[in-house]
Design an enzyme around this catalytic site. Structure first.
Site, short mmCIF file in Angstrom:
data_model
loop_
_atom_site.label_atom_id
_atom_site.label_comp_id
_atom_site.label_asym_id
_atom_site.label_seq_id
_atom_site.Cartn_x
_atom_site.Cartn_y
_atom_site.Cartn_z
N GLN A 92 128.88 -91.39 88.34
CA GLN A 92 127.61 -91.14 89.04
C GLN A 92 126.43 -91.49 88.13
O GLN A 92 125.48 -92.15 88.54
CB GLN A 92 127.57 -89.67 89.46
CG GLN A 92 126.20 -89.17 89.89
CD GLN A 92 126.26 -87.75 90.43
OE1 GLN A 92 126.78 -87.53 91.51
NE2 GLN A 92 125.73 -86.78 89.70
N ARG A 97 133.12 -76.27 91.54
CA ARG A 97 134.39 -76.16 92.26
C ARG A 97 135.42 -75.30 91.51
O ARG A 97 136.47 -74.99 92.07
CB ARG A 97 134.99 -77.55 92.51
CG ARG A 97 134.20 -78.34 93.55
CD ARG A 97 134.89 -79.65 93.91
NE ARG A 97 134.32 -80.27 95.08
CZ ARG A 97 133.47 -81.30 95.05
NH1 ARG A 97 133.09 -81.81 93.91
NH2 ARG A 97 133.01 -81.80 96.19
N ASP A 134 129.95 -86.05 85.54
CA ASP A 134 130.06 -87.05 86.61
C ASP A 134 129.65 -88.40 86.02
O ASP A 134 128.58 -88.93 86.33
CB ASP A 134 129.16 -86.66 87.78
CG ASP A 134 129.59 -85.36 88.40
OD1 ASP A 134 130.70 -85.30 88.94
OD2 ASP A 134 128.84 -84.37 88.29
N GLY A 161 126.36 -75.34 83.12
CA GLY A 161 126.14 -76.79 83.01
C GLY A 161 124.77 -77.13 83.58
O GLY A 161 123.96 -77.83 82.95
N HIS A 162 124.49 -76.60 84.80
CA HIS A 162 123.17 -76.86 85.41
C HIS A 162 122.07 -76.25 84.56
O HIS A 162 121.01 -76.86 84.36
CB HIS A 162 123.10 -76.23 86.81
CG HIS A 162 124.06 -76.80 87.80
ND1 HIS A 162 125.11 -76.09 88.31
CD2 HIS A 162 124.13 -78.02 88.37
CE1 HIS A 162 125.78 -76.83 89.16
NE2 HIS A 162 125.21 -78.02 89.21
#
Ligand code: PAF
Length: 507
Positions: A154, A188, A151, A34-35
């Site tokens: 966010q 996570r 997110d 994802g990053h």
């Protein structure tokens, strides 16, 4: 790649890249695909990519996993190195000057954006995120910062922060990356046991279930949420749901029914691990923008694609022609900026699909049909002068944005993807080398029997125009950060259209 631990070191490194475009990917480390997808996007749109890794204590509440949050700096460094990151910023808590959680200035998100979803379950979390991201923006001064849509709350909060506080950075939301099983990628996920991982797959599968219902026409929140719940009970019986809500993607207000767009967001626990995911629904018809320098073939490509993709061709050239015709028919001097602004401010323009292949559209100006009139030689000779007038441009951009609210269109110009439709789903920057464009123009002129056949002169003219277009104050030609560049040298019209159609259909 430079790995820097201090703000001073980072600033010194950035000094060496002044005037270059900087993309920032803020992370808390334990990097995954994802990053890496954010980094890849940042690489393709900037000269310099900065990744920050900072496990931010401000965004963890009491009893949350700050101490045991996964940290894997050696692997992160090698992943960043392998992805072409230029600067990796890994500040300590002291470097970020957070002496005491009680004693520091805080960016507080507006109440309505933290009233639901994760907000009530993680008090102080979003203030912690906004504060640290605001600091990172001030330290790095990026042109664009990249965040994942996973997110979602966010992302909305950070976009609003940038807007409300006039922070000079563009926030780019990027799609969530899922594992092949469908599980949304998250640092996570490594907490999950094999059995929990099995069950976690059910979360995204349940959201996809609702998406199928939406695609077949279901718009009611109660029905869509019920589908997710039933599917979750079956697929992930041990998932302890914290919330399941359908909200407006712009202001996060709960929706009873999806009008244009909605997001179903979900959070809960599998064992001790908190997982979140969401799915975005959009019923707005698509918008495609084609920008680029003069002579790259934009209008031919756009006209052809409009037919092939079944989209309205928003002929902005016709709009500027109509404005020119209005000024001429009212005998307004093109030097009289005040009279022009007055006349243009109440203009009513309607573009309708045309039955005749002669015109891209039917044009109605203040309810009068002016389709032929606006294409006279006199209007042609004046239109670029009129298009450069600030008030005309401002008014027509406003009208174009209005037309765009319904979507379902393709538009070409110089600022369609950057200014008029920044929300467009597909942005193309169509370009060709100066020599190629000069050659095409040369052939066109020869075919028209026009005697201006000095290729060298044409090449110089095009290069000069490119330069002027890129430095002009009003709507300079600039590739949108998220536009896809297509260089048309050596490609036929069909090949260019095929490439764009493929991108449109997501192939
Ligand atoms: O999404 C994250 O990893 C964090 O919330 C962020 C944006 C890096 C701020 O600490």
């Amino acid at each position: 790649m430079r790995v820097l631990k201090t703000v001073l070191g980072l600033k010194a490194a950035l000094q060496e890249h002044q005037k270059q475009k900087v993309g920032l990917v803020p992370t808390m480390g334990a990097l995954h695909y994802g990053h890496l997808s954010l980094i890849e996007r940042a690489k393709s749109q900037n000269d310099i990519v900065v990744v920050s890794i900072f496990v931010n204590p401000l965004q963890f509440g009491q009893g949350e996993d700050y101490q045991r949050y996964p940290r894997n700096i050696d692997q992160d460094i090698s992943l960043c190195h392998g992805s072409g990151v230029d600067i990796l910023f890994v500040p300590s808590v002291e470097q970020m000057v957070i002496q005491s959680q009680q004693m520091h200035y805080t960016v507080v998100p507006p109440e309505h954006l933290i009233a639901n979803l994760c907000g009530p379950f993680r008090p102080g979390h979003f203030a912690g995120v906004a504060t640290i991201v605001c600091k990172l923006f001030n330290i790095v001064e990026p042109d664009t910062a990249y965040f994942g849509e996973k997110d979602f709350q966010q992302l909305v909060i950070l976009k609003k922060m940038v807007e409300d506080l006039n922070l000079p950075v563009f926030i780019k939301g990027c799609p969530t990356i899922h594992e092949p099983s469908g599980l949304a990628m998250s640092s996570r996920n490594i907490y999950l046991s094999a059995k929990e991982k099995e069950e976690a797959i059910g979360i995204n599968a349940s959201l996809t279930h609702a998406k199928r219902a939406f695609d077949s026409g279901q718009r009611l929140s109660s029905s869509l949420l019920a589908l997710v719940k039933v599917s979750l009970q079956e697929k992930s019986p041990n998932f302890k749901l914290q919330y399941l809500e359908l909200v407006d993607p712009n202001n996060l207000a709960q929706l009873e029914k999806i009008e244009d767009a909605g997001v179903i967001a979900i959070a809960g626990y599998l064992g001790k691990t908190r997982l979140i995911d969401n799915i975005i629904f959009n019923s707005q018809l698509p918008i495609v923008t084609i920008d680029g320098p003069a002579g790259a073939g934009k209008s031919t490509v756009t006209k052809k694609l409009a037919g092939e993709l079944g989209l309205l061709y928003l002929d902005t050239g016709a709009m500027y022609r109509a404005a020119t015709w209005l000024l001429k028919s009212q005998d307004i001097s093109l030097e009289d900026n005040i009279a022009i602004a007055e006349a243009i401010s109440s203009i009513e323009l309607e573009l309708l699909p045309s039955d005749s292949s002669k015109y891209s559209c039917e044009v109605y100006l203040n309810r009068e049909r002016v389709t032929e009139e606006i294409r006279s030689l006199e209007i042609t000779s004046l239109v670029s002068q009129v298009a450069a007038i600030d008030s005309v441009r401002a008014k027509l951009v406003e009208l174009q944005k209005d037309i765009g609210k319904k979507g379902g269109l393709i538009a070409e110009g110089r600022d369609m993807g950057t200014v008029v439709f920044p929300q467009a789903g597909l942005k193309i920057f169509l370009t060709a080398s100066v020599n190629e464009r000069a050659n095409r123009r040369f052939k066109d002129l020869q075919n028209q029997g026009i005697e201006k056949t000095n290729l060298e002169e044409l090449t110089q003219e095009i290069a000069k125009r490119d330069h002027q277009d890129s430095i002009r104050k009003n709507s300079p030609l600039r590739k949108a950060d998220d536009a896809i560049e297509i260089i048309t040298d050596g490609l036929t019209l069909e090949e260019v259209c095929q490439k764009i159609a493929k991108l449109y259909f997501g192939k």
